[in-house]
Design a protein around this motif. Structure first.
Motif, mmCIF file in Angstrom:
data_model
loop_
_atom_site.group_PDB
_atom_site.id
_atom_site.type_symbol
_atom_site.label_atom_id
_atom_site.label_comp_id
_atom_site.label_asym_id
_atom_site.label_seq_id
_atom_site.Cartn_x
_atom_site.Cartn_y
_atom_site.Cartn_z
ATOM 1 N N THR A 107 25.111 58.044 110.862
ATOM 2 C CA THR A 107 24.978 57.475 109.520
ATOM 3 C C THR A 107 24.801 55.960 109.558
ATOM 4 O O THR A 107 23.956 55.402 108.860
ATOM 5 N N GLU A 108 25.601 55.274 110.378
ATOM 6 C CA GLU A 108 25.497 53.811 110.464
ATOM 7 C C GLU A 108 24.102 53.396 110.913
ATOM 8 O O GLU A 108 23.486 52.485 110.331
ATOM 9 N N LEU A 109 23.587 54.065 111.928
ATOM 10 C CA LEU A 109 22.258 53.749 112.454
ATOM 11 C C LEU A 109 21.188 53.963 111.387
ATOM 12 O O LEU A 109 20.331 53.104 111.165
ATOM 13 N N LYS A 110 21.232 55.097 110.719
ATOM 14 C CA LYS A 110 20.236 55.420 109.695
ATOM 15 C C LYS A 110 20.338 54.475 108.503
ATOM 16 O O LYS A 110 19.321 53.991 107.986
ATOM 17 N N ASN A 111 21.560 54.197 108.060
ATOM 18 C CA ASN A 111 21.741 53.346 106.878
ATOM 19 C C ASN A 111 21.265 51.916 107.125
ATOM 20 O O ASN A 111 20.625 51.304 106.263
ATOM 21 N N TYR A 112 21.587 51.386 108.312
ATOM 22 C CA TYR A 112 21.170 50.011 108.604
ATOM 23 C C TYR A 112 19.647 49.934 108.694
ATOM 24 O O TYR A 112 19.023 49.018 108.139
ATOM 25 N N PHE A 113 19.064 50.886 109.398
ATOM 26 C CA PHE A 113 17.612 50.919 109.538
ATOM 27 C C PHE A 113 16.939 51.010 108.163
ATOM 28 O O PHE A 113 15.997 50.269 107.866
ATOM 29 N N THR A 114 17.441 51.890 107.325
ATOM 30 C CA THR A 114 16.880 52.056 105.981
ATOM 31 C C THR A 114 17.039 50.787 105.157
ATOM 32 O O THR A 114 16.131 50.412 104.404
ATOM 33 N N SER A 115 18.169 50.106 105.316
ATOM 34 C CA SER A 115 18.401 48.857 104.579
ATOM 35 C C SER A 115 17.371 47.798 104.929
ATOM 36 O O SER A 115 16.861 47.090 104.060
ATOM 37 N N VAL A 116 17.059 47.697 106.225
ATOM 38 C CA VAL A 116 16.063 46.714 106.664
ATOM 39 C C VAL A 116 14.684 47.057 106.104
ATOM 40 O O VAL A 116 13.995 46.196 105.536
ATOM 41 N N GLU A 120 10.059 40.824 113.955
ATOM 42 C CA GLU A 120 11.497 40.998 114.187
ATOM 43 C C GLU A 120 12.226 41.146 112.848
ATOM 44 O O GLU A 120 13.023 40.294 112.442
ATOM 45 N N TRP A 121 11.976 42.260 112.192
ATOM 46 C CA TRP A 121 12.533 42.437 110.851
ATOM 47 C C TRP A 121 14.043 42.509 110.855
ATOM 48 O O TRP A 121 14.699 42.104 109.883
ATOM 49 N N GLY A 122 14.644 43.036 111.918
ATOM 50 C CA GLY A 122 16.100 43.076 111.991
ATOM 51 C C GLY A 122 16.697 41.680 111.980
ATOM 52 O O GLY A 122 17.677 41.406 111.266
ATOM 53 N N ARG A 123 16.126 40.783 112.773
ATOM 54 C CA ARG A 123 16.609 39.397 112.812
ATOM 55 C C ARG A 123 16.381 38.715 111.469
ATOM 56 O O ARG A 123 17.265 38.004 110.955
ATOM 57 N N LEU A 124 15.213 38.932 110.881
ATOM 58 C CA LEU A 124 14.904 38.298 109.598
ATOM 59 C C LEU A 124 15.806 38.830 108.489
ATOM 60 O O LEU A 124 16.214 38.076 107.587
ATOM 61 N N TYR A 125 16.137 40.109 108.556
ATOM 62 C CA TYR A 125 17.052 40.703 107.576
ATOM 63 C C TYR A 125 18.409 40.007 107.643
ATOM 64 O O TYR A 125 18.997 39.647 106.604
ATOM 65 N N GLU A 126 18.923 39.812 108.842
ATOM 66 C CA GLU A 126 20.216 39.154 109.003
ATOM 67 C C GLU A 126 20.203 37.727 108.466
ATOM 68 O O GLU A 126 21.176 37.262 107.877
ATOM 69 N N LEU A 127 19.078 37.055 108.650
ATOM 70 C CA LEU A 127 18.985 35.659 108.218
ATOM 71 C C LEU A 127 18.782 35.498 106.712
ATOM 72 O O LEU A 127 19.313 34.568 106.098
ATOM 73 N N TYR A 128 18.030 36.405 106.098
ATOM 74 C CA TYR A 128 17.552 36.131 104.737
ATOM 75 C C TYR A 128 17.855 37.189 103.679
ATOM 76 O O TYR A 128 17.551 36.976 102.512
#
Length: 387
Positions: free
Chosen positions: A226-235, A254-262
């Motif tokens: 669930t954590e993996l799927k939810n985080y991926f979906t959030s990004v 690098e959408w994961g990095r950009l998600y964390e930043l913005y």
């Protein structure tokens, strides 16, 4: 680890009870169900490209050896493929009429349609198989190092092998299944192939902040992703909500990095769309992939755009005029040095020691033409930035 060479197993034996499920990760079976062709630590089948799968069948018909195949002896009645899955799946799929091969006349022929002698040649072909027995760690280490034939394992495929278990099985079922209806949407933002585990690798990279191995190790026995799927979906949902227009240059960022930043910042989707269109239409922007991070970061870091610099003819012309004017006044041909108080106040720099710069910064509307060009010494130009 103990190994035993088997030369008595034929393709017909392997294909007895062969089951091929199009939904990857569900398992492939042969030898009347005794052989698991795709254990959970194995990668998905990738030979179905009309070339490598056909080459396997052609090799058999020509009498060429397929190379060594390795089985892991799980117990007295169960085996699993350690190396050779792609080759086995190819001839199993052919024998069960999943694809056709061109004959000597260029005609597409399924197995059921080829001559009886050719069918027999395939089915009666004997394989060179080593049965291996050992501990899980020995088997996994062997799996990591063997590369007898075919396409080498990539990093994620190796990690799947090392950390095999319920978590990997569930992760592959979600992110490595090419039949997943979400693949098309994800492909707008992620490079690679579901079959080669790139989507799973991306999801793991995002949620683990780049520490994929550690994350897989700590979650190896989990029966829930669930954590993996939810985080991926959030990004993915965040990207698609900020950028309403899907551009090809978005793929692989690098959408994961950009998600964390913005992702905690608010964006006007309409204004963002206008900015993207404006930058895409600007002839001075050389790097379109940088457009998205540039916008997310407040349209400040022009290095992301690789804005086109002044050409050599422009630089030489400006240098000549600028230097002549400076020599008349007895000051440096770098305007910033000229207003200083050090030894460079009257220094005439060589062209090679100067950089061309926008008088009015490009990010503030300044054009890349001769009227907006000045040369500064390298030290001052690099210190100027976009001020």
């Amino acid at each position: 680890m103990k190994t035993t060479l088997r030369t008595d197993i034929t393709i017909k034996d392997i294909c007895d009870g062969f089951v091929y499920n199009e939904l990857e990760g569900k398992g492939l079976f042969g030898l009347s169900g005794a052989l698991t062709i795709q254990p959970e630590y194995q990668r998905n089948y990738i030979y179905a490209d009309g070339k490598r799968d056909v080459a396997v069948i052609s090799s058999i018909l020509k009498g060429y050896p397929l190379g060594l195949i390795y089985f892991n002896k799980v117990n007295a009645t169960a085996l699993e493929v350690l190396d050779g899955q792609q080759r086995i799946t190819s001839f199993g799929r052919y024998v069960t009429n999943k694809f056709a091969v061109k004959d000597e006349h260029g005609m597409e022929q399924y197995f059921s349609g080829i001559a009886a002698d050719k069918q027999a040649k395939i089915l009666e072909a004997k394989l060179l198989i080593y049965e291996c027995e050992g501990t899980e760690s020995e088997i996994k280490e062997w799996f990591r190092t063997i590369n007898i034939a075919g396409v080498p394992l990539n990093n994620q495929e190796l990690l799947n092998a090392v950390y095999s278990g319920p978590f990997v099985t569930l992760g592959k079922a979600e992110f490595s299944n090419s039949q997943n209806a979400n693949i098309q949407k994800w492909s707008a933002y992620i490079s690679g192939s579901a079959n080669r585990q790139e989507f799973l690798e991306c999801a793991l990279d995002w949620v683990s902040k780049g520490n994929i191995g550690n994350y897989m190790s700590s979650h190896r026995k989990d029966t829930d992703i669930t954590e993996l799927k939810n985080y991926f979906t959030s990004v993915i949902d965040w990207v698609s909500s900020v950028f309403s227009d899907v551009e090809s240059e978005m793929r692989g960022l690098e959408w994961g990095r950009l998600y964390e930043l913005y992702h905690k910042q608010g964006y006007d989707t309409k204004k963002v769309s206008e900015q993207v269109k404006k930058l895409y239409g600007d002839p001075y922007v050389k790097n379109r992939k940088g457009v998205f991070e540039y916008i997310l970061g407040g349209a400040v870091d022009t290095k992301l755009l690789d804005v086109r610099v002044f050409d050599e003819a422009t630089k030489k012309s400006v240098y000549t005029n600028q230097t002549a004017e400076a020599e008349k006044k007895g000051v440096s041909n770098c305007s910033h040095c000229a207003i200083g108080h050090d030894a460079n106040k009257a220094k005439i720099w060589k062209l090679a020691d100067m950089d061309a710069d926008h008088v009015d910064a490009w990010s503030k509307g300044g054009a890349t033409d001769i009227k907006n060009c000045e040369l500064l010494c390298k030290t001052h130009n690099r210190a100027k930035g976009n001020r």
